[in-house]
Design an enzyme around this catalytic site. Structure first.
Site, short mmCIF file in Angstrom:
data_model
loop_
_atom_site.label_atom_id
_atom_site.label_comp_id
_atom_site.label_asym_id
_atom_site.label_seq_id
_atom_site.Cartn_x
_atom_site.Cartn_y
_atom_site.Cartn_z
N HIS A 98 -35.45 -5.48 25.54
CA HIS A 98 -34.22 -4.89 26.04
C HIS A 98 -33.54 -5.94 26.92
CE1 HIS A 98 -36.33 -0.76 25.49
NE2 HIS A 98 -35.63 -1.08 24.42
N GLU A 116 -33.35 -5.85 30.83
CA GLU A 116 -34.59 -5.80 31.59
C GLU A 116 -35.06 -7.23 31.80
OE1 GLU A 116 -37.04 -3.04 29.42
OE2 GLU A 116 -35.53 -1.45 29.57
N HIS A 140 -41.38 -4.93 30.00
CA HIS A 140 -40.15 -4.16 30.13
C HIS A 140 -39.83 -3.98 31.62
CE1 HIS A 140 -39.41 -2.48 25.94
NE2 HIS A 140 -40.52 -3.19 25.81
N GLU A 159 -44.27 -1.90 32.29
CA GLU A 159 -43.02 -1.65 33.01
C GLU A 159 -43.18 -2.29 34.39
OE1 GLU A 159 -40.36 -0.25 31.83
OE2 GLU A 159 -41.05 0.69 29.98
#
Length: 732
Positions: free
Chosen positions: A358, A361, A496, A589
């Site tokens: 992404h 990110e 991410h 994350e």
């Protein structure tokens, strides 16, 4: 005389915070000078300019004034040079001088102050206050830029701070914790799937004690300035203060908001730290790293330059290669790091980190650029841990899988990119939903009892629809799939941002249409171990005092979660890696803030440095070996390694070597290959440094030997002919 006035002003009684009810001002305009708004705070009395530090006591007032005027001229020149990659900067009314008692700073205005830390959670909930709140879930602790609400917009985790409807003079207050030079404010509306609420204009006030306040003033009229705010709930809007203000507290006072909605906002405050000449406040904790690395955000050109510099500094352990191009033609560069780059060494596992799937990110991208610098520097210094990593495995770092999306996010800037802009590639494809769905055909075959005898439980082939020329497959996705096929990866992590948690496969729920459901793989124990290793080594995840990023508290479960039990993701790279290749992959994350400010990168590196290294070391956990032909002693490619009790197999690489990640325990392992007799042996995995060697030697079946002889044009030996005749007789 002035000393007396200063003393009197410092002990003046507190005045109410409100500046005016909504609707009393027009967007961007102050009330007429003859109108007195109820509850408004009068302008503080002017006071003589104080001499800068180091000025002699005998300096006359005239000299002091000249120096201050020069100072203001410098400030204004700086203001004119201020630029920002977004058209969202609004009008710049001038601000009046601070009241008596303010800690004045005589330094020049910085071209841009970093965020105070509402989005990154450096500002704790206790330092956020408001005049009122509609509910606890809409309290001031939720007034953080880019905070996301739960799916149900629940009472505990809603998507903004919202004042009560009957609150005629709402305000949202932030305590910097120590004196700071406030330079700007960024706002959003409320994040909600059900409501539309955002503030369209606001005023700003400052204080050193949260009792006496002064505000930004319009230079021409001398009245309170009104800053234009949002026109939708998600787009961040920046207002730079016309002149920075040194204070400890800052208040935003909504003046108007969307008709039919409520006074709701999410915010970030731009503030530069300043020194306290009186040592009244504790120093802010230092954020930094002792590693001599390039801590800044790198666009495509800067990324290529940095990778080249690392390659030139460590040519013997690095190699740069491209796996393909983005839709706009930007190359997907990989940094390979090994003691023998460019070749697969027999018995040496291949590992990878992928970031930037992404584009907005950005932290993962920078962490991989920092990691390659760190490994190079530490290898040259003789760091034994790094030397062992580079000699025992081949590391591949892909810092930007979606470079097109990143360039969009980079142009907006870390604070103004928002939650979604730059996430997708230029074709508006979410790359993490773009891999082939191999879960569905496998589960259907399992339901029909076809696995593993008819349909394999590993290396599930691509569906026909996915291979068609008109299939909706991004070039970035195709490039990564071909990369996976070329290199026998064993371990991977997909970096991410936007949360603090490690998620592991399966990412897709097994029950059709289920939004979330626990859906573990046959290797659930391994994936939970891998996830726990990263989460347990990450400093931010291990901070017991931190609050949840958005609407879920993952710390209650060790900061790990099954991906499907979080939210279903069909076509994820994690599931695809597991089902189509030998690679075990998790999603990390990295932080609540998708695009942390440059000033926060050193601390983010420290948060993740040990976790990045420790995770790579887990490739040693399990068994490894080589499957060879008994007659030729050559390795057998594509031999299947099956572990009793685990319905998922792996295969050997082209040299016959394999790696099978397993948690400690005793296992019965079977090696089989077409044309060979299968062999089963016991293999033990311990907590000691591994992997446990588990080699196999396979013997050809008579049928395979016959095929090879006939293919070579040789006659069949009599003993083999008689044996084949007996076998045929038994069949008859």
């Amino acid at each position: 005389m002035w000393a007396l006035l200063l003393a009197l002003f410092a002990f003046a009684p507190a005045v109410g915070p409100a500046l005016g009810a909504p609707g009393n001002s027009v967007l961007g305009l102050a009330p007429p000078a003859t109108t007195e708004v109820p509850g408004s705070i009068p302008a503080p009395p002017s006071r003589p300019a104080q001499p800068p530090a180091g000025t002699a006591n005998g300096t006359s007032e005239q000299h002091v004034r000249i120096r201050v005027i020069k100072k203001k001229k410098v400030i204004m020149k700086k203001r004119r040079k201020l630029t920002h990659p977004t058209p969202l900067v609004t009008a710049k009314p001038l601000v009046t001088s601070s009241p008596a008692g303010t800690l004045n700073s005589h330094e020049k205005q910085e071209p841009g102050c970093p965020p105070l830390g509402l989005e990154s959670l450096r500002v704790s909930d206790s330092r956020l206050e408001a005049s009122s709140s509609q509910s606890f879930g809409l309290g001031p602790h939720r007034g953080r830029l880019n905070i996301q609400s739960g799916l149900e917009d629940g009472d505990l985790y809603d998507g903004a701070w919202c004042a009560e409807e009957q609150d005629a003079n709402p305000w949202f207050q932030v305590d910097a914790g120590h004196p700071a030079r406030f330079s700007g404010v960024i706002t959003q509306g409320r994040n909600s799937v059900w409501r539309y609420d955002w503030v369209t204009s606001y005023k700003v006030q400052f204080s050193n004690d949260s009792r006496t306040w002064w505000g930004s003033r319009n230079h021409s009229s001398g009245m309170d300035s009104v800053f234009p705010a949002n026109s939708d709930p998600e787009t961040p809007v920046l207002n730079l203060l016309p002149e920075p203000q040194v204070a400890r507290f800052i208040r935003l006072l909504p003046q108007t908001w969307l008709q039919g909605g409520a006074s709701c906002l999410r915010a970030e405050i731009l503030a530069c730290p300043v020194s306290d000449p009186n040592d009244l406040f504790l120093e802010a904790p230092a954020w930094g790293s002792s590693d001599p690395l390039d801590f800044r955000h790198h666009n495509y050109k800067a990324m290529r330059k940095l990778m080249k510099q690392v390659n030139e500094q460590c040519p013997n352990i690095t190699r740069i290669y491209s796996i393909g191009k983005s839709y706009q033609g930007l190359k997907l560069y990989v940094m390979e790091m090994s003691d023998r780059p460019g070749e697969h060494e027999l018995g040496e596992p291949e590992v990878r980190y992928v970031a930037g799937m992404h584009g907005n990110e950005a932290l993962g991208r920078e962490l991989l650029l920092l990691l390659m610098q760190f490994l190079c520097h530490e290898f040259l210094r003789g760091n034994p841990r790094v030397s062992r990593l580079l000699t025992e495995m081949r590391i591949h770092l892909l810092p930007s899988m979606n470079p097109d999306g990143y360039e969009i996010a980079y142009r907006q800037g870390s604070e103004l990119v928002g939650w979604a802009e730059g996430r997708w590639n230029i074709q508006s494809i979410d790359l993490n939903h773009n891999f082939a769905d191999l879960n569905t055909p496998l589960w259907e075959a399992q339901d029909e009892g076809q696995v593993p005898h008819i349909v394999p439980n590993h290396h599930v082939p691509l569906p026909t629809y996915y291979t068609l020329p008109n299939a909706t497959v991004a070039p970035e996705t195709r490039a990564v799939i071909e990369w996976m096929k070329r290199i026998p990866f064993v371990l991977s992590a997909n970096l991410h941002g936007g949360e603090l948690v490690v998620s592991y496969p399966f990412d897709m729920t097994r029950s059709p249409w289920a939004a979330r459901e626990l859906t573990p793989t046959p290797d659930d124990a391994v994936f939970r171990w891998l996830s726990t290793v990263y989460a347990g080594s990450n400093l931010a995840m291990q901070d017991t005092s931190r609050r949840p990023c958005h609407s879920q508290d993952f710390s209650m479960h060790g900061n790990i979660i099954n991906g499907a039990d979080w939210h279903t993701v069909p076509g994820s790279m994690n599931d695809f890696s597991y089902l189509h290749t030998n690679c075990f992959e998790v999603t990390v994350e990295l932080s609540c803030d998708k695009f942390p400010h440059e000033s926060e990168l050193p601390q983010e590196w420290e948060n993740n440095k040990d976790a990045l290294l420790t995770y790579l070391e887990q490739v040693r956990m399990g068994i490894a070996g080589v499957v060879r032909d008994k007659d030729t002693e050559l390795g057998i490619a594509d031999a299947v390694i099956a572990v009793d009790g685990i319905n998922h197999d792996v295969t050997t690489a082209w040299g016959g070597d394999y790696w099978r990640l397993l948690t400690p325990g005793d296992y019965m392992v079977t090696a089989s290959a077409e044309g060979y007799h299968s062999v089963t042996r016991s293999c033990r995995v311990t907590f000691e440094e591994g992997p446990f060697p588990c080699n196999f030697v396979l013997t050809k079946t008579p049928k395979q030997r016959l095929r090879e002889l006939l293919a070579a044009g040789a006659k069949v030996p009599p003993d083999l002919r008689r044996r084949l005749e007996r076998l045929r007789g038994q069949k008859d």
